[in-house]
Design a protein around this motif. Structure first.
Motif, PDB file in Angstrom:
ATOM      1  N   UNK A 183      -8.601 -15.188 -12.084  1.00 41.43           N
ATOM      2  CA  UNK A 183      -7.614 -14.136 -11.863  1.00 41.43           C
ATOM      3  C   UNK A 183      -8.180 -13.125 -10.881  1.00 41.43           C
ATOM      4  N   UNK A 184      -7.432 -12.813  -9.853  1.00 39.23           N
ATOM      5  CA  UNK A 184      -7.939 -11.971  -8.782  1.00 39.23           C
ATOM      6  C   UNK A 184      -8.399 -10.602  -9.272  1.00 39.23           C
ATOM      7  N   UNK A 185      -7.639  -9.997 -10.176  1.00 43.25           N
ATOM      8  CA  UNK A 185      -7.988  -8.670 -10.683  1.00 43.25           C
ATOM      9  C   UNK A 185      -8.676  -8.783 -12.035  1.00 43.25           C
ATOM     10  N   UNK A 186      -9.565  -9.746 -12.151  1.00 44.82           N
ATOM     11  CA  UNK A 186     -10.290 -10.011 -13.391  1.00 44.82           C
ATOM     12  C   UNK A 186     -10.987  -8.759 -13.897  1.00 44.82           C
ATOM     13  N   UNK A 187     -10.916  -8.514 -15.215  1.00 45.88           N
ATOM     14  CA  UNK A 187     -11.556  -7.331 -15.781  1.00 45.88           C
ATOM     15  C   UNK A 187     -13.042  -7.546 -16.012  1.00 45.88           C
ATOM     16  N   UNK A 188     -13.536  -8.776 -15.791  1.00 41.13           N
ATOM     17  CA  UNK A 188     -14.938  -9.074 -16.069  1.00 41.13           C
ATOM     18  C   UNK A 188     -15.769  -9.278 -14.806  1.00 41.13           C
ATOM     19  N   UNK A 189     -15.342  -8.729 -13.680  1.00 37.28           N
ATOM     20  CA  UNK A 189     -16.137  -8.852 -12.470  1.00 37.28           C
ATOM     21  C   UNK A 189     -17.531  -8.280 -12.670  1.00 37.28           C
ATOM     22  N   UNK A 190     -18.538  -8.970 -12.134  1.00 41.10           N
ATOM     23  CA  UNK A 190     -19.919  -8.577 -12.437  1.00 41.10           C
ATOM     24  C   UNK A 190     -20.883  -9.068 -11.372  1.00 41.10           C
ATOM     25  N   UNK A 191     -22.061  -8.402 -11.315  1.00 42.19           N
ATOM     26  CA  UNK A 191     -23.162  -8.915 -10.511  1.00 42.19           C
ATOM     27  C   UNK A 191     -23.737 -10.181 -11.133  1.00 42.19           C
ATOM     28  N   UNK A 192     -23.478 -10.396 -12.412  1.00 34.61           N
ATOM     29  CA  UNK A 192     -24.092 -11.485 -13.162  1.00 34.61           C
ATOM     30  C   UNK A 192     -23.248 -12.750 -13.062  1.00 34.61           C
ATOM     31  N   UNK A 193     -23.846 -13.810 -12.547  1.00 33.87           N
ATOM     32  CA  UNK A 193     -23.103 -15.040 -12.304  1.00 33.87           C
ATOM     33  C   UNK A 193     -22.607 -15.683 -13.593  1.00 33.87           C
ATOM     34  N   UNK A 194     -23.394 -15.590 -14.656  1.00 35.63           N
ATOM     35  CA  UNK A 194     -23.010 -16.272 -15.894  1.00 35.63           C
ATOM     36  C   UNK A 194     -21.892 -15.563 -16.647  1.00 35.63           C
ATOM     37  N   UNK A 195     -21.486 -14.362 -16.209  1.00 39.77           N
ATOM     38  CA  UNK A 195     -20.383 -13.662 -16.872  1.00 39.77           C
ATOM     39  C   UNK A 195     -19.038 -14.103 -16.301  1.00 39.77           C
ATOM     40  N   UNK A 196     -18.976 -14.336 -15.011  1.00 42.02           N
ATOM     41  CA  UNK A 196     -17.697 -14.665 -14.374  1.00 42.02           C
ATOM     42  C   UNK A 196     -17.984 -15.428 -13.093  1.00 42.02           C
ATOM     43  N   UNK A 197     -18.155 -16.728 -13.195  1.00 37.54           N
ATOM     44  CA  UNK A 197     -18.746 -17.492 -12.101  1.00 37.54           C
ATOM     45  C   UNK A 197     -17.747 -18.338 -11.312  1.00 37.54           C
ATOM     46  N   UNK A 198     -16.468 -18.041 -11.422  1.00 36.84           N
ATOM     47  CA  UNK A 198     -15.481 -18.847 -10.711  1.00 36.84           C
ATOM     48  C   UNK A 198     -15.495 -18.584  -9.207  1.00 36.84           C
ATOM     49  N   UNK A 199     -15.599 -17.310  -8.829  1.00 39.93           N
ATOM     50  CA  UNK A 199     -15.555 -16.953  -7.409  1.00 39.93           C
ATOM     51  C   UNK A 199     -16.675 -15.987  -7.059  1.00 39.93           C
ATOM     52  N   UNK A 200     -17.359 -16.282  -5.961  1.00 37.18           N
ATOM     53  CA  UNK A 200     -18.427 -15.412  -5.470  1.00 37.18           C
ATOM     54  C   UNK A 200     -17.912 -14.677  -4.236  1.00 37.18           C
ATOM     55  N   UNK A 201     -17.985 -13.349  -4.258  1.00 40.33           N
ATOM     56  CA  UNK A 201     -17.629 -12.547  -3.096  1.00 40.33           C
ATOM     57  C   UNK A 201     -18.789 -11.605  -2.801  1.00 40.33           C
ATOM     58  N   UNK A 202     -18.752 -10.972  -1.670  1.00 38.71           N
ATOM     59  CA  UNK A 202     -19.777  -9.994  -1.306  1.00 38.71           C
ATOM     60  C   UNK A 202     -19.136  -8.615  -1.295  1.00 38.71           C
TER      61      UNK A 202
END
Length: 277
Positions: free
Chosen positions: A162-181
């Protein structure tokens, strides 16, 4: 079919219970109940997962989907995780991890004349944050599309499907579907020569780096109160709650846990309330 009907009836009474136990007036409880019912059933009737808008205490909030809105609405408006009794009507607030702005609406409802700075790194969530502020003509709010850390530059940031995911994080294992900078900056760079009444931090595990920067730059005492959602066992590391608490205690803050002991022990996060003494 019968199972589905029973499930929906249970949802109806759950919403009724949640609204009735809130601390609002009777008219406001009815409004809370209506919000819960509409946000639950309208997306099902419409059979769409696109953005939808809903009125909350007179304000129009646009959310990415019903699930994320319901989670935020229950946590912020019903459980009131960020409730604060502060007498200053013109108080200044910093919201770190604003997402689509539900907490911004909550603070503006509690303190209509407050000035507020809001930070959100997820560009899609930030666009909804901006839209929600503009479509309600909210004033004295500054918003920044960046992630707060103890460094200035750019970092990988992970968001879900989900684009406006509430779990966006620096941590890959929390929300690893999409990587952005995303762009990163220090909160200390935005805390000017004043004392802020309240700083809310909900940044999915990055709270440690934000506090580290504030201590290093001697800006920790530029706020009277912090409401911090502390995340346990981040990135599979051992919990470091004790040094986190000690860093505030050394700077003349008392801490309070805004969830009961059972919730703190069994969940991965708890809202900590730090008050200057």
């Amino acid at each position: 079919m019968i199972t589905k009907i029973i499930r929906e009836i249970r949802s109806f009474f759950t919403f009724l219970f949640l609204a009735s136990r809130s601390r609002y007036s009777l008219i406001e409880k009815i409004d809370v109940f209506k919000v819960l019912v509409i946000s639950h059933w309208i997306p099902k009737i419409a059979k769409t997962k696109n953005q939808f808008s809903i009125r909350v205490f007179g304000n129009k909030i646009t959310a990415f989907n019903d699930w994320s809105f319901n989670y935020l609405f229950k946590e912020i408006f019903i459980d009131e995780a960020y409730y604060a009794e502060i007498s200053n009507a013109n108080m200044s607030i910093i919201d770190c991890g604003a997402n689509i702005g539900v907490a911004v609406f909550y603070f503006k409802r509690l303190f209509p004349r407050c000035t507020l700075m809001a930070f959100e790194p997820n560009p899609q969530a930030f666009e909804l944050l901006k839209k929600n502020i503009e479509q309600n003509d909210l004033e004295n709010i500054s918003i920044f599309n960046l992630a707060l850390s103890d460094t200035t530059g750019h970092r990988d940031f992970f968001i879900g499907k989900n684009f406006a995911d509430i779990n966006g994080s620096f941590l890959e294992n929390k929300s690893q579907d999409n990587r952005i900078i995303v762009k990163t900056d220090k909160l200390s760079n935005y805390m000017k020569d004043k004392i802020y009444d309240l700083v809310k931090i909900d940044v999915e595990g990055a709270e440690h780096t934000i506090v580290k920067d504030l201590i290093k730059t001697n800006k920790i005492n530029c706020a009277k109160r912090y409401l911090i959602e502390f995340h346990h066992h981040k990135d599979k590391e051992k919990s470091n709650l004790t040094p986190f608490l000690r860093s505030f205690e050394k700077n003349n803050f008392e801490h309070f846990v805004k969830k009961d002991l059972g919730q703190v022990v069994t969940s991965r996060h708890a809202v900590l309330d730090f008050r200057m003494v």
